[in-house]
Design a protein around this motif. Structure first.
Motif, PDB file in Angstrom:
ATOM      1  N   UNK A   1       0.826  -1.208   0.000  1.00 52.84           N
ATOM      2  CA  UNK A   1       0.000   0.000   0.000  1.00 52.84           C
ATOM      3  C   UNK A   1       0.860   1.257   0.000  1.00 52.84           C
ATOM      4  N   UNK A   2       1.941   1.257   0.787  1.00 47.79           N
ATOM      5  CA  UNK A   2       2.818   2.419   0.839  1.00 47.79           C
ATOM      6  C   UNK A   2       3.532   2.661  -0.474  1.00 47.79           C
TER       7      UNK A   2
ATOM      8  N   UNK B   1      -9.002  11.332 -12.382  1.00 45.62           N
ATOM      9  CA  UNK B   1      -7.968  10.303 -12.350  1.00 45.62           C
ATOM     10  C   UNK B   1      -8.647   9.002 -11.948  1.00 45.62           C
ATOM     11  N   UNK B   2      -8.673   8.043 -12.866  1.00 50.65           N
ATOM     12  CA  UNK B   2      -9.291   6.740 -12.612  1.00 50.65           C
ATOM     13  C   UNK B   2      -8.186   5.766 -12.215  1.00 50.65           C
ATOM     14  N   UNK B   3      -8.348   5.126 -11.057  1.00 48.79           N
ATOM     15  CA  UNK B   3      -7.334   4.198 -10.556  1.00 48.79           C
ATOM     16  C   UNK B   3      -7.906   2.791 -10.522  1.00 48.79           C
ATOM     17  N   UNK B   4      -7.289   1.895 -11.274  1.00 49.95           N
ATOM     18  CA  UNK B   4      -7.667   0.482 -11.311  1.00 49.95           C
ATOM     19  C   UNK B   4      -6.919  -0.234 -10.189  1.00 49.95           C
ATOM     20  N   UNK B   5      -7.653  -0.618  -9.139  1.00 45.37           N
ATOM     21  CA  UNK B   5      -7.043  -1.221  -7.956  1.00 45.37           C
ATOM     22  C   UNK B   5      -6.785  -2.713  -8.145  1.00 45.37           C
ATOM     23  N   UNK B   6      -5.907  -3.284  -7.323  1.00 44.00           N
ATOM     24  CA  UNK B   6      -5.795  -4.740  -7.289  1.00 44.00           C
ATOM     25  C   UNK B   6      -7.096  -5.334  -6.741  1.00 44.00           C
ATOM     26  N   UNK B   7      -7.398  -6.588  -7.055  1.00 39.74           N
ATOM     27  CA  UNK B   7      -8.609  -7.202  -6.501  1.00 39.74           C
ATOM     28  C   UNK B   7      -8.480  -7.413  -4.994  1.00 39.74           C
ATOM     29  N   UNK B   8      -9.619  -7.395  -4.308  1.00 37.64           N
ATOM     30  CA  UNK B   8      -9.617  -7.625  -2.868  1.00 37.64           C
ATOM     31  C   UNK B   8     -10.051  -6.399  -2.090  1.00 37.64           C
ATOM     32  N   UNK B   9     -10.073  -6.544  -0.766  1.00 35.47           N
ATOM     33  CA  UNK B   9     -10.497  -5.444   0.116  1.00 35.47           C
ATOM     34  C   UNK B   9      -9.548  -5.322   1.303  1.00 35.47           C
ATOM     35  N   UNK B  10      -8.260  -5.446   1.034  1.00 33.98           N
ATOM     36  CA  UNK B  10      -7.272  -5.448   2.108  1.00 33.98           C
ATOM     37  C   UNK B  10      -6.581  -4.114   2.309  1.00 33.98           C
ATOM     38  N   UNK B  11      -5.317  -4.184   2.756  1.00 29.89           N
ATOM     39  CA  UNK B  11      -4.554  -2.986   3.116  1.00 29.89           C
ATOM     40  C   UNK B  11      -4.415  -2.000   1.958  1.00 29.89           C
ATOM     41  N   UNK B  12      -4.146  -2.516   0.763  1.00 30.98           N
ATOM     42  CA  UNK B  12      -3.921  -1.625  -0.375  1.00 30.98           C
ATOM     43  C   UNK B  12      -5.151  -0.771  -0.638  1.00 30.98           C
ATOM     44  N   UNK B  13      -6.297  -1.416  -0.771  1.00 28.23           N
ATOM     45  CA  UNK B  13      -7.524  -0.704  -1.114  1.00 28.23           C
ATOM     46  C   UNK B  13      -7.920   0.282  -0.013  1.00 28.23           C
ATOM     47  N   UNK B  14      -7.837  -0.144   1.244  1.00 25.40           N
ATOM     48  CA  UNK B  14      -8.239   0.716   2.353  1.00 25.40           C
ATOM     49  C   UNK B  14      -7.301   1.912   2.513  1.00 25.40           C
ATOM     50  N   UNK B  15      -6.002   1.672   2.341  1.00 28.17           N
ATOM     51  CA  UNK B  15      -5.035   2.763   2.481  1.00 28.17           C
ATOM     52  C   UNK B  15      -5.219   3.811   1.392  1.00 28.17           C
ATOM     53  N   UNK B  16      -5.364   3.360   0.139  1.00 19.94           N
ATOM     54  CA  UNK B  16      -5.537   4.315  -0.954  1.00 19.94           C
ATOM     55  C   UNK B  16      -6.838   5.093  -0.803  1.00 19.94           C
ATOM     56  N   UNK B  17      -7.911   4.414  -0.406  1.00 19.67           N
ATOM     57  CA  UNK B  17      -9.195   5.094  -0.234  1.00 19.67           C
ATOM     58  C   UNK B  17      -9.127   6.131   0.884  1.00 19.67           C
TER      59      UNK B  17
END
Length: 218
Positions: free
Chosen positions: A178-179, A196-212
């Protein structure tokens, strides 16, 4: 005045100053004109030639009684997503459900409607932008380890796939992933964008929550 400066290019990047959000102030007082611009280049010869070219353009097209041009070297670390009006995250609970197709079509549709659009392929597990957009080039490096987005179909685009070899595996997890992704997004010189459209990795973990949480998203 702004229409005239849409023809002015940043000398080292060869990109429109308005699109890069590098025209910082335009002040008109009667027939007098003052303009403040930032430049990425630090080469004195390019800056001197830029001043000559802008003076000639303004004299020819606008014909002010007086014209004052102030130039300073841009600190790209202060740019990033600061000039992006709306950030849209596209995610899904699992992979293979068409998330990237939606992100690409959303960005492309907005671009066709005349909006200034950026597309960030942040899916580190399976970056698809290079294939779906038909792009096979590396982004240009800017000062302070920033990157210039790659133009594709009228959009500014960036992808992990532009940086790494397609056969290279990425073992990014949790806080590291995420960092690193957040830094990657913020260290792309997006300039002025409507979306700016950001295509996230699949899932609902650290990456998605941190970016949001860290990005002001729609």
């Amino acid at each position: 005045v702004q229409a005239a400066f849409e023809r002015v290019l940043e000398p080292s990047l060869n990109w429109n100053l308005i699109a890069l959000n590098l025209v910082k102030r335009i002040e008109v007082s009667g027939r007098d004109l003052e303009v403040d611009v930032n430049l990425v280049t630090r080469e004195l010869e390019l800056i001197d030639q830029f001043r000559i070219d802008v003076d000639a353009l303004v004299t020819e097209r606008l014909r002010p009684d007086s014209f004052k041009l102030r130039i300073r070297a841009v600190d790209v670390t202060s740019e990033g997503v600061s000039a992006v009006k709306q950030i849209i995250l596209v995610g899904s609970g699992k992979g293979g459900v068409g998330k990237s197709s939606i992100a690409m079509n959303l960005a492309g549709g907005l671009s066709k409607r005349g909006y200034r659009v950026g597309l960030m392929d942040a899916d580190v597990h399976g970056p698809s932008a290079p294939i779906m957009l038909g792009v096979n080039e590396r982004p240009e490096a800017l000062p302070d380890e920033y990157l210039m987005p790659v133009m594709a179909h009228g959009m500014k685009t960036m992808s992990i796939g532009y940086i790494i070899d397609e056969r290279q595996a990425i073992d990014w997890r949790g806080v590291l992933a995420s960092g690193t992704l957040l830094q990657f997004i913020q260290r792309t010189f997006w300039g002025e964008l409507d979306y700016l459209v950001i295509d996230l990795p699949p899932g609902t973990g650290d990456i998605q929550l941190t970016l949001a949480k860290r990005l002001e998203c729609a």
